[in-house]
Design a protein around this motif. Structure first.
Motif, PDB file in Angstrom:
ATOM      1  N   LEU A 753      -4.024  -0.491  -9.781  1.00  0.00           N
ATOM      2  CA  LEU A 753      -3.055  -1.214  -8.953  1.00  0.00           C
ATOM      3  C   LEU A 753      -3.697  -2.398  -8.258  1.00  0.00           C
ATOM      4  O   LEU A 753      -3.052  -3.409  -7.982  1.00  0.00           O
ATOM      5  N   PHE A 757      -2.070  -6.041  -7.226  1.00  0.00           N
ATOM      6  CA  PHE A 757      -1.669  -6.030  -5.819  1.00  0.00           C
ATOM      7  C   PHE A 757      -2.916  -6.109  -4.929  1.00  0.00           C
ATOM      8  O   PHE A 757      -3.068  -5.347  -3.983  1.00  0.00           O
ATOM      9  N   ASP A 760      -2.866  -6.060  -1.154  1.00  0.00           N
ATOM     10  CA  ASP A 760      -2.489  -4.844  -0.435  1.00  0.00           C
ATOM     11  C   ASP A 760      -3.675  -3.881  -0.380  1.00  0.00           C
ATOM     12  O   ASP A 760      -3.963  -3.178  -1.355  1.00  0.00           O
ATOM     13  N   VAL A 763      -3.956  -0.111  -1.803  1.00  0.00           N
ATOM     14  CA  VAL A 763      -4.146   0.315  -3.189  1.00  0.00           C
ATOM     15  C   VAL A 763      -5.614   0.411  -3.577  1.00  0.00           C
ATOM     16  O   VAL A 763      -5.932   0.884  -4.678  1.00  0.00           O
ATOM     17  N   TYR A 792       2.597   5.842  -3.850  1.00  0.00           N
ATOM     18  CA  TYR A 792       2.578   4.655  -2.999  1.00  0.00           C
ATOM     19  C   TYR A 792       3.168   3.491  -3.774  1.00  0.00           C
ATOM     20  O   TYR A 792       2.804   3.235  -4.926  1.00  0.00           O
ATOM     21  N   PRO A 794       3.349  -0.424  -3.801  1.00  0.00           N
ATOM     22  CA  PRO A 794       2.697  -1.594  -3.215  1.00  0.00           C
ATOM     23  C   PRO A 794       3.691  -2.522  -2.525  1.00  0.00           C
ATOM     24  O   PRO A 794       4.838  -2.687  -2.955  1.00  0.00           O
ATOM     25  N   LYS A 795       3.194  -3.138  -1.460  1.00  0.00           N
ATOM     26  CA  LYS A 795       4.071  -3.929  -0.605  1.00  0.00           C
ATOM     27  C   LYS A 795       4.369  -5.298  -1.210  1.00  0.00           C
ATOM     28  O   LYS A 795       3.778  -5.714  -2.203  1.00  0.00           O
TER      29      LYS A 795
END
Length: 946
Positions: A753, A757, A760, A763, A792, A794-795
């Motif tokens: 991830l 990402f 973020d 991760v 989770y 990711p944002k």
């Protein structure tokens, strides 16, 4: 400041006769530090390979080594660069990157084009040299240390199975072993990478070897000083104690150290327990390494640190750490059931280091001529991996059939057995593209002959032909191993191309009654050529499609000590095995790849190998994770192992779905028993995960691994495995496009991830979820009877449930459903997924129509890639791409103008477009009837959301 641009050519730079502080030629800059921390350091050299790759060399000799790298390809031409000089340093500029070398200490620092610091070596250089000599060849133990930003993550190092993902502040010993693949490269979230160009035993992080337990003050179970209480029970059912003794170490890790077990002890029904107290001699974090086979549990102060199983002949490792105080005693209990026969166990520890030292980046190697490493920078982790492949070689587009389903077992014992399995696949309409013939197809005393036992395989050419007639391919196991007395052994031996130590020591293998043999020297160009010629004569001419190169560590004698392993492969053509210990698999694959391509450049090489090394991807090679166990713990371990292997720049990875080595309870499980239901669920969960690995491959020991042998057709396990198999084939346009991107864009299919990402930090340590291409977040289930798991999201991204189309916002952890028959799968907003028709092999139909699932909420794109599937014409530009672009603002999908062409390309086709929106969830259905049908003739078409 003095600025110069150098275009002069200098072949070699000699140091002893110069009085200058630095010199330059058309390849780079050499600095002679005035006061290096390591007084042996003579010179540091910077050599740009591209604008984003700089090689750093440091030597303790009076000239640099001229030995060519086994991993890095030579640059095509010199790179333009500028040089500036100040009182303190020399700086080399490439346009995109700069590197500064201290004229005082030799310390190197790297900056981006804006002048921002990316990475620096440890203050004063962080270089160490220790002279050594092996077999009359002189060299150095070497080490390089770099500073590491506190907020970065580090990934790569190959494939290791101790459940570690982010290597920031961690340690890993790099050597090759069954289930362990060592690749000396790391990739940082700061968008740089380091390739450590050395082939010997290497340690990342702490340069020290793990120590024995006697670094503690030891007390027995009664609290008396001197050692741990070791209780040997040789009849576990009756609790019959064979002996009790005091031991200061637990070190039974190999064929040498197991001789220290109590003489005459019978392991078949045994249980051994070590118990007592550890008192540290210093305070801090102690890092333990548990080496285990059989059933193993360990507690520290009553806390269970590990509960593991592995088959007796193939140990694994567990890691854990404990913060300890020097004035405290800690209770230790290690309970071990060997699980039949002599087995292996060990417990070692690394004593504390200062946190600032532990968190630096460090590579130490046992032997090298000099320090060599490559610094690689980029705008993203993908670009860094792209630069790694620029340096070490492109990864090919794998043949399309290789992206389908593979069926294997240990082993198909007869020609009829293999063909019968393939016929059953076709009868049941279960998609399959590759069936595998594992080892021991040869006469029992003819290992290395590449000949078939005529009683079991009366007509191997006809077998291969029938496989092809059933629209499948066949891979065959080929070992670098040859029995003494075989014709092939003699051909190698007469040229000095066989490792002789195993012959001289009369090492016998495990095939009854035991045969003497050894491995060929893959470091020799002549030996590699002969290896391919033998394969070509005996196997390639029969039509086999791919090569399974087993035991390429090389595993000449399983469970030998490290020193004896080196002795068994010594010397190599290039020099002492100590120096070239880790690169055997690379050289072995090189010979096969170059031999087949020289013979037939119209058929893509495919190699599956149990070991790998940096640069392996350029030889058409994939790697599998070795002889793992059939336990949930090993299923879980494959996830970070596969991700890190992929993030080491090697894009094609696979595993034995279901595990290779089988617990006895599964071997004997009866219908309706708890063990049978767990066996089926374990395989189902592993199969779900495996459908989203770069290569989709089932293999293992008995019980047989064909899905009808795992469960009947009406069982949920069978239904789920079949559903994911068919899904994989529906996704073939997507998956083969990823394979195309591997070559054309240096893409990575199995992605941590952190690659997508990086913004973020949540991760950075998530090693049990990953992206499969840009469109799938894969969340395997690895606990028995689990029907939910935490995920989770990711944002700064919206997410859809792949199955239901339900939308959720990113930046949160949720507990999601994980029913028996489905693994959690999520799709990011902006994803575009092309799906083809249901097929039973990869090239059964031209994918037309293609259904496009478009997940709105963000801009997105995807390029559909197509070529001729099995040849190398794509290297000549014979391929086509169709770009899909979704614009969220305009709510429009654009099917772009087709680029390129190839023989057999459909000029016209249909696309069926399905839009999934946050307010309009759409369940996944590849045959959905409500899709918009869009004709396409190669020109731009726009499709609005409706």
């Amino acid at each position: 400041m003095k600025k110069l641009m150098f275009i002069m050519a200098v072949a070699f730079i000699y140091f002893g006769c110069t009085t200058d502080n630095w010199k330059a030629d058309n390849r780079g800059v050499t600095v002679f530090p005035e006061k290096p921390t390591d007084e042996l350091l003579q010179a540091v050299r910077l050599e740009p390979y591209t604008e984003e790759i700089i090689k750093v060399s440091a030597t303790a000799d009076n000239q640099f080594s001229d030995q060519e790298s086994l991993t890095a390809l030579p640059p095509d031409s010199p790179v333009d660069f500028d040089v500036t000089e100040t009182d303190q340093e020399v700086m080399l500029y490439t346009g995109k990157l700069s590197a500064a070398v201290s004229k005082i200490t030799g310390e190197v620092r790297f900056y981006n084009a804006k002048g921002e610091l990316i990475l620096q070596e440890k203050k004063n250089g962080g270089k160490t040299f220790k002279p050594m000599e092996v077999d009359g060849v002189k060299g150095y133990e070497i080490r390089q240390v770099w500073e590491s930003a506190p907020d970065e993550g580090l990934y790569g190092l190959g494939q290791h199975q101790a459940h570690e993902f982010n290597y920031k502040g961690k340690n890993e010993e790099l050597f090759q072993y069954n289930t362990k693949v060592s690749v000396p490269v790391i990739i940082s979230t700061k968008n740089y990478g380091i390739l450590w160009d050395n082939y010997s035993l290497t340690r990342f992080g702490d340069p020290r070897p793990y120590a024995q337990l006697d670094v503690f003050d030891l007390y027995n179970a009664a609290g008396e000083v001197g050692g741990l209480t070791a209780t040997y029970v040789d009849d576990i059912q009756n609790q019959k104690v064979y002996t009790i003794r005091q031991e200061k170490t637990i070190d039974y890790e190999n064929l040498t150290t197991i001789k220290n077990f109590p003489e005459g002890f019978n392991f078949n029904k045994a249980k051994i327990t070590w118990e007592g107290y550890l008192q540290p001699r210093e305070s801090g974090v102690f890092r333990f390494l548990l080496y285990y086979a059989g059933y193993t549990k360990i507690w520290i102060d009553g806390r269970l640190m590990a509960d593991r199983w592995r088959t007796a002949w193939n140990p694994s490792v567990a890691k854990f750490q404990v913060n300890m105080n020097e004035d405290t005693k800690y209770h230790l209990k290690l309970e071990w059931i060997p699980d039949g026969g002599v087995s292996y166990i060990g417990l070692k520890v690394l004593t504390p280091r200062p946190p600032e030292e532990q968190n630096r980046i460090s590579f130490w190697s046992e032997m090298g001529d000099q320090i060599n490493y490559f610094f690689m920078a980029g705008e993203s982790m993908d670009q860094v991996i792209g630069n790694y492949r620029t340096l070490t070689g492109k990864a090919q587009v794998m043949p399309k059939w290789a992206m389908g389903f593979w069926q294997s077992r240990e082993r198909y014992k007869t020609q009829d057995e293999l063909l019968g399995v393939l016929r059953e696949f076709r009868k049941r309409h279960i998609p399959i593209d590759n069936i595998v013939q594992d080892w021991s197809y040869w006469p029992v005393d003819q290992w290395g002959s590449h000949e078939f036992d005529p009683e079991r395989f009366p007509d191997p050419k006809a077998m291969v032909d029938e496989v092809h007639a059933n629209n499948a391919h066949i891979m065959i196991s080929v070992w670098p191993k040859f029995y003494l007395g075989t014709q092939h052994f003699k051909e190698f031996d007469q040229n000095g191309w066989i490792y002789r130590r195993a012959i001289e020591d009369s090492i016998r293998d495990w095939i009854y009654p035991g045969y003497i043999g050894s491995f060929y020297d893959a470091y020799s160009p002549g030996a590699r050529k002969l290896f391919w010629e033998q394969i070509k004569e005996h196997l390639y001419t029969k039509g086999f499609d791919a090569w399974w190169l087993d035991a390429t560590e090389p595993d000449i004698l399983s469970n030998a000590s490290m020193d004896y392993r080196k002795a068994l492969m010594n010397p190599t053509h290039l020099g002492p095995s100590v120096k070239y210990f880790n690169a055997f698999a690379l050289m072995n694959a090189k010979g096969i790849y170059e031999g087949q391509r020289a013979l037939n450049n119209n058929k893509r090489v495919f190699i599956l190998t149990r070991s790998a090394f940096a640069g392996m991807q350029r030889y058409g090679a994939a790697t599998w994770s070795g002889d793992i166990g059939t336990v949930w713990e090993d299923l879980k371990a494959q996830i970070p192992a596969g991700i890190n292997f992929s993030m080491s720049g090697l894009p094609y990875w696979t595993m034995d779905i279901g595990g290779f080595c089988v617990e006895k309870r599964f071997e004997t499980a009866k219908e309706g028993s708890d063990d049978m239901e767990e066996w089926r669920e374990l395989n189902t969960r592993w199969y779900q995960f495996g459908a989203f690995a770069p290569l989709f491959r089932v293999h293992g020991q008995y019980p047989y691994r064909e899905i009808w042998n795992i469960a009947p057709a009406d069982h949920p396990a069978y239904k789920s495995m079949l559903w994911y198999n068919k899904l994989r084939y529906r996704l073939m346009p997507y998956i083969y496009s990823l394979a195309g991107a591997v070559y054309h864009h240096d893409y990575t299919i199995m992605r941590g991830l952190v690659m997508d990402f990086t913004h973020d930090p949540m991760v950075f340590d998530i090693g049990d979820q990953y992206m499969f291409g840009p469109a799938f977040m894969v969340c395997p289930v690895y606990r028995y009877k689990a029907r939910e798991r935490q995920v989770y999201f990711p944002k700064n991204k919206g997410w859809y449930n792949f199955y239901t189309g339900e939308f959720m916002e990113g930046g949160q952890t949720l507990t999601v459903d994980a029913p028996y028959d489905r693994m959690p799968l999520f799709v990011p907003a902006g994803a575009i997924i092309p799906l083809g028709p249901q097929i039973e092999y990869a090239t059964q139909k031209i994918p037309d129509p293609i259904t496009l699932y478009v997940y709105t909420g963000d801009d997105g794109s995807f390029d559909l890639y197509e070529d001729e599937n099995t040849n190398y014409n794509y290297e000549k530009g014979q391929f086509a791409t169709i770009p899909f672009t979704y614009n969220e603002k305009n709510k429009t999908l654009t099917i772009g103008k087709r680029k390129g062409s190839y023989d057999g390309m459909p000029e016209k086709r249909l696309f069926k477009v399905v839009f999934v929106t946050p307010g309009h969830p759409v369940e996944f259905d590849p045959d959905i009837s409500t899709a918009q049908v869009v004709p396409y003739n190669g020109e731009v078409v726009e499709v609005p959301v409706r």
